[in-house]
Design a protein around this motif. Structure first.
Motif, short mmCIF file in Angstrom:
data_model
loop_
_atom_site.label_atom_id
_atom_site.label_comp_id
_atom_site.label_asym_id
_atom_site.label_seq_id
_atom_site.Cartn_x
_atom_site.Cartn_y
_atom_site.Cartn_z
N TRP A 115 -7.49 -37.47 44.36
CA TRP A 115 -6.51 -37.55 45.63
C TRP A 115 -7.29 -36.39 46.60
N LYS A 138 -10.51 -37.75 47.99
CA LYS A 138 -10.36 -39.07 48.91
C LYS A 138 -9.81 -38.61 50.38
N GLU A 139 -8.70 -37.92 50.37
CA GLU A 139 -8.01 -37.55 51.54
C GLU A 139 -8.54 -36.29 52.46
N ALA A 196 -11.80 -35.87 52.70
CA ALA A 196 -13.19 -36.49 53.36
C ALA A 196 -12.78 -36.79 54.80
N ARG A 197 -11.55 -37.13 55.12
CA ARG A 197 -11.18 -37.29 56.42
C ARG A 197 -11.16 -36.23 57.38
N TYR A 198 -10.90 -35.10 56.78
CA TYR A 198 -11.17 -33.71 57.54
C TYR A 198 -12.48 -32.98 57.57
N ALA A 248 -16.45 -33.40 56.42
CA ALA A 248 -17.63 -34.39 55.89
C ALA A 248 -18.17 -34.20 54.63
N LYS A 249 -18.04 -35.36 53.74
CA LYS A 249 -18.61 -35.16 52.46
C LYS A 249 -19.98 -35.45 52.23
N LEU A 301 -12.11 -27.07 54.06
CA LEU A 301 -10.63 -27.68 53.83
C LEU A 301 -9.84 -26.55 53.79
N GLN A 339 0.37 -35.19 51.77
CA GLN A 339 -0.25 -35.14 53.19
C GLN A 339 0.10 -33.90 53.85
N GLN A 349 -4.44 -27.59 58.97
CA GLN A 349 -6.09 -27.83 58.95
C GLN A 349 -6.66 -27.70 60.29
N TRP A 408 -16.64 -28.69 49.82
CA TRP A 408 -17.63 -29.94 49.17
C TRP A 408 -18.94 -29.23 48.58
#
Length: 189
Positions: free
Chosen positions: A45, A48-49, A51-53, A55-56, A92, A150, A156, A175
């Motif tokens: 989880w 997935k989430e 990666a929005r904050y 970059a992977k 993150l 969330q 963040q 990452w």
């Protein structure tokens, strides 16, 4: 940003050989065995989430854990404590106590929300909160728990711009671990 992480010899060997290390789901499966599904539910989880904050990078699957204070890290013999200087935007950031709630696969809320949620579980005859995410039986409750997670990201954006308050037990997810980020290594035991 100065962060601290505890790593094993295979991770260090990857960093020395390749210049970086990426965490894979199979490492978690090997480390935790039959408990792996619990960890992987939370870790996947977050991947997935998160990666929005942040970059992977290609090849990364899951995050490595780092902390704002070396005292927040549980040490074990045969590992190495790394002091990292991580560039802005590569980490993150979240409160350690919030991540513990996610790892427990439970609702991330205030006392009143938790009380109300537990009443709902009791009314439905659900004894273990973790069953909500580990089984497919409670889609409405699963959605509520995932939505509550969330809140992990609520600080963040601010923490990427400003100094983090000293009274926060900061946890960070990375990452990758890069050779050029390492400013000090300390072997434990």
């Amino acid at each position: 940003m100065i962060l601290y992480t505890l790593q094993t010899d295979p991770v260090l060997a990857s960093i020395d050989r390749l210049g970086y290390a990426h965490c894979k789901a199979r490492y978690i499966e090997e480390k935790y065995g039959e408990m792996a599904p619990i960890f992987l539910t939370a870790y996947r989880w977050l991947a997935k989430e998160g990666a929005r904050y942040v970059a992977k990078p290609e090849g990364a699957e899951l995050f490595y854990w780092a902390f704002g204070c070396p005292g927040d890290i549980e040490r074990f013999a045969g590992s190495t404590l790394l002091t990292l200087d991580v560039p802005q935007g590569e980490a993150l950031l979240f409160r350690m106590e919030a991540w513990k709630r996610v790892l427990q696969l439970t609702l991330l809320g205030d006392d009143g929300e938790l009380r109300d949620f537990r009443r709902e579980l009791a009314a439905r005859g659900i004894a273990r909160e973790q069953d909500i995410l580990l089984t497919g039986f409670y889609p409405d409750l699963r959605a509520a728990v995932l939505a509550s997670w969330q809140r992990l990201f609520r600080d963040q954006a601010e923490w990427q711009r400003e100094e983090i308050p000293e009274d926060i037990h900061l946890q960070a997810a990375l990452w990758e671990l890069r050779r050029e980020w390492i400013v000090h290594r300390e072997r434990i035991g």
